[in-house]
Design an enzyme around this catalytic site. Structure first.
Site, short mmCIF file in Angstrom:
data_model
loop_
_atom_site.label_atom_id
_atom_site.label_comp_id
_atom_site.label_asym_id
_atom_site.label_seq_id
_atom_site.Cartn_x
_atom_site.Cartn_y
_atom_site.Cartn_z
N LYS A 1 34.82 45.81 26.72
CA LYS A 1 34.47 45.05 27.94
C LYS A 1 34.57 45.98 29.14
O LYS A 1 35.63 46.54 29.41
CB LYS A 1 35.42 43.86 28.11
N ASP B 1 36.08 42.44 38.69
CA ASP B 1 35.98 41.02 38.38
C ASP B 1 36.49 40.19 39.56
O ASP B 1 37.68 39.97 39.71
CB ASP B 1 36.80 40.70 37.12
N LYS C 1 38.19 34.33 42.35
CA LYS C 1 39.62 34.46 42.09
C LYS C 1 40.40 34.35 43.40
O LYS C 1 39.87 34.66 44.46
CB LYS C 1 39.91 35.84 41.48
N ASP D 1 39.44 45.73 35.02
CA ASP D 1 38.78 44.85 34.04
C ASP D 1 37.77 45.60 33.16
O ASP D 1 37.07 45.00 32.36
CB ASP D 1 38.11 43.67 34.76
N ASP E 1 34.27 32.91 36.09
CA ASP E 1 35.37 33.87 35.92
C ASP E 1 35.67 34.13 34.43
O ASP E 1 36.42 35.04 34.11
CB ASP E 1 36.63 33.36 36.65
N GLU F 1 33.90 35.63 32.34
CA GLU F 1 32.68 36.44 32.20
C GLU F 1 32.77 37.46 31.08
O GLU F 1 31.73 37.88 30.57
CB GLU F 1 32.40 37.16 33.54
N ARG G 1 33.70 37.23 27.99
CA ARG G 1 33.11 36.73 26.74
C ARG G 1 31.59 36.65 26.84
O ARG G 1 30.90 36.76 25.83
CB ARG G 1 33.75 35.36 26.41
N1 BES Z 1 39.57 39.65 33.53
C1 BES Z 1 40.08 38.33 33.49
C2 BES Z 1 41.35 38.22 32.65
C3 BES Z 1 42.57 38.82 33.27
C4 BES Z 1 43.18 38.19 34.35
C5 BES Z 1 43.11 39.96 32.77
C6 BES Z 1 44.32 38.73 34.89
C7 BES Z 1 44.26 40.50 33.31
C8 BES Z 1 44.86 39.88 34.39
C9 BES Z 1 39.05 37.39 32.87
O1 BES Z 1 37.74 37.70 33.16
C10 BES Z 1 39.33 36.04 33.43
O2 BES Z 1 39.19 35.90 34.60
N2 BES Z 1 39.72 35.12 32.59
C11 BES Z 1 40.04 33.81 33.02
C12 BES Z 1 39.49 32.85 32.00
C13 BES Z 1 39.52 31.43 32.47
C14 BES Z 1 38.57 31.22 33.60
C15 BES Z 1 39.18 30.55 31.29
C16 BES Z 1 41.56 33.70 33.12
O3 BES Z 1 42.24 34.29 32.28
O4 BES Z 1 42.03 33.09 34.04
ZN ZN Z 2 37.33 39.65 33.55
MN MN Z 3 37.11 36.87 35.00
#
Ligand code: BES
Ligand code: ZN
Ligand code: MN
Length: 503
Positions: A268, A273, A280, A291, A350, A352, A354
């Site tokens: 990825k 992000d 966010k 990210d 967010d 994204e 996946r």
């Molecule tokens: N890149 C983030 C995951 C992440 C967040 C990694 C903080 C490390 C620290 C990912 O793209 C994301 O935002 N995931 C969301 C998913 C949710 C919207 C279902 C998350 O984990 O909040």
């Molecule tokens: Zn992300």
């Molecule tokens: Mn995200």
């Protein structure tokens, strides 16, 4: 830093060898390793240990100077914990303590006597790998963008590892391998730490191109048009809000037999992000430059195995773009069509990672892979579940997948870069139901990292596949903010073990 191998014998003894510093082990119960005993000509080492000046715990050190009858200027005693089998973690802290001590020394060369009391040939390679990694870790500086560079530590620059004569060939090979791994880790850290205004998808593509040139790897870089032709509608929906062009990078290291199916790594590479329209919160948002650490770990691992000339077919794939809000950005509720044909309701922009990975996972079907491993900073929920000690490992649960999971877990243990297995089960898939598309990109609350893995699973049914969620392990926040280089050690050990099997 320059590493070499050295042995002692009746003529060139440890006591009469000239050196700036010799590091030897002592144990917690005030016992000396055989190397420490050999330096204890007049009882000075015993006296130091008996006095309690060093606990012998892993990571404890004591510097002794100008010992009677010893040709080395200094002797560094290093705690190895309780006598017996050393864990990777304890051995790593001992080596890190040596690195800290050597870094400030008024000597430029030194010797580390590896704890060879009762080690086999395999252990010599292990001991060298972790020593080199600890010493190189101490050397890494994230000052690429500082106008005044952090001063390089004076300290010991030339390090010889003293090993048993019988293990000299294995030891030399291990140094070459460990240095290659350290170089891969450094690349991964460097790309991770580089901010998003420098580390763009275009920069990752340029880095891959340079690597392909330097190490003679096959390379293909797809641009937006080519991705459109492939119908990567899910990936492109993430990139839609950004002015930075997306890139899809394929690196090939075909070191194995021509007919052998490749091991495929997929990273990825979200270079920033923001969350997109599902923006966010502001706190610590800068850390979302990390990210792309999955992508960076694929590039770092490819560099490591290419430098090692690993006899295995490995394909590294990087899906990279920015996740930005704008007038052109994908909106919550939008429905996109993935390369697999499955339609996806983007309930949260967010989630994204996946969305870019699912198209990459469909793309790699064409390689008829032996196995596919994707690596992603995928979910905050994985940090809640496992913290920063273990990466999350997800696979299906049939025999082939149990074997792949065990290979990855074992590589994690051997390298000290551990993972912990999490479930994938049909029951969690229920959480991803959409009223309007084949699947939603987020689930109902609970088990966020599992549900994300279940989303990916739907795109991996044509091969054996594992997913590593490195959200908690790829970088550290706070005062020690920085990329860790994980899981390059795990992936490299995994590929080394597969190459051994294939031989
Ligand atoms: N890149 C983030 C995951 C992440 C967040 C990694 C903080 C490390 C620290 C990912 O793209 C994301 O935002 N995931 C969301 C998913 C949710 C919207 C279902 C998350 O984990 O909040
Ligand atoms: Zn992300
Ligand atoms: Mn995200």
């Amino acid at each position: 830093m320059d590493f070499s191998i050295k042995t002692f014998d009746a003529k060139n003894t440890i006591a009469n060898t000239k050196s700036g510093v010799i590091a030897v082990g002592v144990f917690e119960d005030k016992k000396l390793s055989s190397a420490a005993k050999a330096l204890d000509l007049h009882g000075a080492v015993t006296a130091a240990v008996k006095s309690g000046d060093i606990s012998g715990k892993p990571g404890s050190t004591l510097m002794l100077r100008s010992l009677d009858g010893i040709s080395a200027e200094r002797v560094l005693l290093v705690g190895l914990g309780k006598q017996g089998a050393l864990s990777t973690k304890d051995y790593g802290s001992a080596m890190a303590a040596i690195a800290r001590s050597f870094a400030h020394l008024g000597a430029s060369e030194g010797i580390i006597v590896l704890p060879t009391d009762s080690v086999t040939e395999r252990d010599t390679a292990w001991a060298i790998q972790h020593a080199v990694l600890a010493l190189r870790e101490g050397l890494y500086r994230s000052d690429t963008l500082k106008s005044k560079k952090d001063p390089a530590p004076a300290g010991v620059k030339k390090i010889a590892f003293a090993v048993d004569k019988a293990h000299i060939t294995a030891a030399k090979a291990a140094v070459v391998q460990a240095v290659a791994l350290a170089n891969g880790i450094d690349l991964t850290k460097e790309l991770g730490n580089l901010p998003a205004n420098f580390c763009t998808p275009t920069h990752l593509a340029k880095t891959a191109r340079e690597m392909a040139r330097d190490f003679k790897l096959g390379i293909e870089i797809l641009d937006r048009k080519q991705m459109q032709a492939l119908k990567m509608g899910s990936f492109l929906s993430v990139s839609a809000g950004s002015d930075e062009p997306p890139k899809f990078i394929v690196l090939k290291h075909m070191g194995g037999k021509a007919k052998d199916a490749p091991t495929v790594l997929v990273g990825k590479g979200i270079t920033f992000d923001t969350g997109g329209i599902s923006l966010k919160p502001g706190a610590a948002m800068d850390e979302m430059k990390y990210d792309m650490c999955g992508a960076a770990s694929v590039l770092g691992t490819m560099r490591a195995i290419a430098e090692m000339k690993l006899k295995l077919n490995v394909i590294g794939v990087v899906a990279t773009c920015e996740n930005m809000p704008s007038g052109k950005a994908t909106k919550p509720g939008d429905i996109v069509t993935s390369m697999s044909g499955q339609t996806i309701e983007v309930l949260n922009t967010d989630a994204e990672g996946r969305l870019i990975l699912c198209d990459a996972l469909t793309y790699v079907e064409r390689f008829k892979p032996a196995v596919v491993v994707d690596i992603a900073t995928l979910t905050g929920a994985c940090i809640i579940a496992l913290g920063s000690h273990n990466s999350g490992l997800f696979t299906r649960s049939d025999a082939a997948h149990d074997q792949l999971a065990n290979e990855l877990l074992a590589a994690g243990k051997a390298s000290g870069d551990t993972a912990w297995r999490m479930p994938i089960e049909e029951a969690y898939n229920e959480q991803l139901k959409s009223n309007f598309a084949d699947v939603a990109n987020i689930g109902t609350p609970g088990a966020g990292s599992v549900v994300a893995a279940c989303f990916l699973e739907r795109f991996t049914r044509k091969y054996t596949w594992a997913h590593l969620d490195i959200a908690g392990t790829a970088w550290k926040g706070g005062a020690a903010k920085g990329a860790t280089g994980r899981p390059v050690p795990l992936l490299t050990d995994f590929l080394l073990a597969r190459a051994k099997q294939a031989a």
